[in-house]
Design a protein around this motif. Structure first.
Motif, PDB file in Angstrom:
ATOM      1  N   LYS A 189       0.573  -1.637   0.079  1.00  0.00           N
ATOM      2  CA  LYS A 189       0.055  -0.025   0.305  1.00  0.00           C
ATOM      3  C   LYS A 189       1.375   0.999   0.079  1.00  0.00           C
ATOM      4  CE  LYS A 189      -3.958   2.022   2.556  1.00  0.00           C
ATOM      5  NZ  LYS A 189      -4.824   2.345   3.617  1.00  0.00           N
ATOM      6  N   TYR A 190       1.642   0.857   0.725  1.00  0.00           N
ATOM      7  CA  TYR A 190       2.604   2.507   0.565  1.00  0.00           C
ATOM      8  C   TYR A 190       4.533   2.273   0.047  1.00  0.00           C
ATOM      9  CZ  TYR A 190      -0.634   4.231   4.263  1.00  0.00           C
ATOM     10  OH  TYR A 190      -1.775   4.765   4.505  1.00  0.00           O
ATOM     11  N   VAL A 191       5.193   2.792  -0.256  1.00  0.00           N
ATOM     12  CA  VAL A 191       6.153   2.815  -0.898  1.00  0.00           C
ATOM     13  C   VAL A 191       7.176   3.147  -0.218  1.00  0.00           C
ATOM     14  CG1 VAL A 191       7.860   3.542  -2.676  1.00  0.00           C
ATOM     15  CG2 VAL A 191       5.408   3.506  -3.328  1.00  0.00           C
ATOM     16  N   THR A 192       7.539   3.898   0.730  1.00  0.00           N
ATOM     17  CA  THR A 192       8.015   4.188   2.285  1.00  0.00           C
ATOM     18  C   THR A 192       6.688   4.536   2.994  1.00  0.00           C
ATOM     19  OG1 THR A 192       8.426   6.531   1.403  1.00  0.00           O
ATOM     20  CG2 THR A 192       9.365   5.293   0.328  1.00  0.00           C
ATOM     21  N   LYS A 193       7.483   4.738   4.211  1.00  0.00           N
ATOM     22  CA  LYS A 193       6.455   4.860   5.427  1.00  0.00           C
ATOM     23  C   LYS A 193       4.955   6.055   4.915  1.00  0.00           C
ATOM     24  CE  LYS A 193       5.959   6.085  10.756  1.00  0.00           C
ATOM     25  NZ  LYS A 193       6.879   5.990  11.580  1.00  0.00           N
ATOM     26  N   ASN A 194       5.255   7.022   4.438  1.00  0.00           N
ATOM     27  CA  ASN A 194       4.020   8.024   4.109  1.00  0.00           C
ATOM     28  C   ASN A 194       4.137   8.851   2.548  1.00  0.00           C
ATOM     29  OD1 ASN A 194       3.634   8.401   6.875  1.00  0.00           O
ATOM     30  ND2 ASN A 194       5.235  10.238   7.175  1.00  0.00           N
ATOM     31  N   THR A 195       4.270   7.787   2.251  1.00  0.00           N
ATOM     32  CA  THR A 195       4.838   7.706   0.512  1.00  0.00           C
ATOM     33  C   THR A 195       3.389   6.599  -0.312  1.00  0.00           C
ATOM     34  OG1 THR A 195       6.696   8.283   0.243  1.00  0.00           O
ATOM     35  CG2 THR A 195       5.249   8.147  -1.710  1.00  0.00           C
ATOM     36  N   PRO A 196       2.045   7.085  -0.258  1.00  0.00           N
ATOM     37  CA  PRO A 196       1.285   5.892  -0.509  1.00  0.00           C
ATOM     38  C   PRO A 196       1.588   5.719  -2.453  1.00  0.00           C
ATOM     39  CG  PRO A 196      -0.028   7.550  -0.746  1.00  0.00           C
ATOM     40  CD  PRO A 196       1.881   8.068   0.160  1.00  0.00           C
ATOM     41  N   ASN A 197       1.430   3.987  -2.538  1.00  0.00           N
ATOM     42  CA  ASN A 197       1.842   3.028  -3.845  1.00  0.00           C
ATOM     43  C   ASN A 197       0.576   3.467  -4.584  1.00  0.00           C
ATOM     44  OD1 ASN A 197       2.444   1.235  -5.552  1.00  0.00           O
ATOM     45  ND2 ASN A 197       2.751  -0.519  -4.366  1.00  0.00           N
ATOM     46  N   GLN A 198       0.784   4.182  -5.848  1.00  0.00           N
ATOM     47  CA  GLN A 198      -0.340   4.364  -6.744  1.00  0.00           C
ATOM     48  C   GLN A 198      -0.979   2.987  -7.502  1.00  0.00           C
ATOM     49  OE1 GLN A 198      -2.188   6.582  -6.735  1.00  0.00           O
ATOM     50  NE2 GLN A 198      -1.080   7.602  -4.927  1.00  0.00           N
ATOM     51  N   PHE A 199       0.044   1.904  -7.804  1.00  0.00           N
ATOM     52  CA  PHE A 199      -0.545   0.684  -8.123  1.00  0.00           C
ATOM     53  C   PHE A 199      -1.189   0.437  -7.385  1.00  0.00           C
ATOM     54  CE2 PHE A 199       4.757   1.549  -9.673  1.00  0.00           C
ATOM     55  CZ  PHE A 199       4.256   1.101 -11.115  1.00  0.00           C
ATOM     56  N   TYR A 200      -1.354  -0.067  -6.050  1.00  0.00           N
ATOM     57  CA  TYR A 200      -2.094  -0.521  -5.407  1.00  0.00           C
ATOM     58  C   TYR A 200      -3.308   0.229  -5.369  1.00  0.00           C
ATOM     59  CZ  TYR A 200      -3.743  -1.097  -0.878  1.00  0.00           C
ATOM     60  OH  TYR A 200      -5.207  -1.959   0.481  1.00  0.00           O
TER      61      TYR A 200
END
Length: 243
Positions: A72-83
């Motif tokens: 869901k997240y690429v890093t701690k506070n960065t949402p994963n847009q693929f998800y």
């Protein structure tokens, strides 16, 4: 003395020729590997091109959807847009009554990292009722997700939901194993180019695993999903009645 000098020159020229040959051989091998990778990549795309859909209205009804998991997240506070885009596509297909039940397939390697559970929670928040959502906690790889969808959950015919590069690989696996599947393409984030380059190597690995008959990590006993609801028929009937 002159003889020694001539011998040294001969050794020098032979060494120089040998190095050139090694460089040429190495460069040729690199070119061949690159051509092989590109050929495999393009062949996969070509073989599944007729079963890829972008438009919801043109997408045929299938009772089951298989959503391929990611973080869901690429890093701690960065949402994963693929998800995010995969879940948005899933919700759109469900609202359009193109699918009845949704198999959420992904990794759950730790108590803190659980792709199916996270997708299930977010889709419920998006308005899909829990009785339509089924997690597959052993979808560790794309191959695992697709084969388990058929062998364990009996989810045929199915719509696979992911980005196009991933859709094509998943669909190729499905076709290789004679699984009735099509693919709906979710939108791509801006970082698509980097991911697409990695996909070239992923497809080579996929072909190797298919050739060597790689099996899923876990299969287990069958857990069939519910029988199709055929919600699209009811939708069409309502549309006719309103004419």
């Amino acid at each position: 003395m002159q003889s020694t000098s001539q011998q040294n020159k001969l050794v020098y020229y032979l060494t120089k020729i040998t190095i050139r040959r090694l460089i040429y051989t190495f460069a040729s091998l690199i070119v061949l590997v690159i051509l092989m990778l590109i050929s495999i990549d393009q062949f996969v795309s070509y073989k599944v091109r007729d079963d890829i859909y972008h438009n919801i209205e043109q997408t045929p009804y299938r009772p089951y959807a298989v959503v391929l998991g990611t973080a869901k997240y690429v890093t701690k506070n960065t949402p994963n847009q693929f998800y995010n885009y995969r879940l948005e596509s899933t919700k759109a297909l469900f609202d359009a009554e193109k699918i009845d039940y949704i198999l959420l397939s992904g990794d759950n390697r730790t108590l803190q990292y659980n792709e199916p559970r996270t997708m299930q929670r977010d889709l419920i928040k998006m308005g899909i009722e829990p009785q339509y959502l089924f997690p597959d906690y052993a979808g560790f790889r794309t191959l695992d997700s697709i084969i388990r969808a058929k062998e364990v959950f009996k989810a045929e015919p199915m719509i696979i939901i992911s980005q196009r590069f991933h859709c094509e690989r998943a669909l190729f696996i499905a076709k290789y194993h004679h699984i009735d599947a099509i693919c709906f393409v979710a939108d791509n984030p801006n970082i698509y180019t980097e991911t697409r380059l990695r996909e070239i190597f992923a497809r080579f690995l996929m072909v190797w695993e298919l050739i060597t008959e790689k099996k899923p990590h876990f299969l287990g006993e069958p857990e069939p999903l519910p029988a199709p609801l055929n919600r699209h028929i009811h939708l069409n009937q309502s549309a006719v009645e309103n004419l």
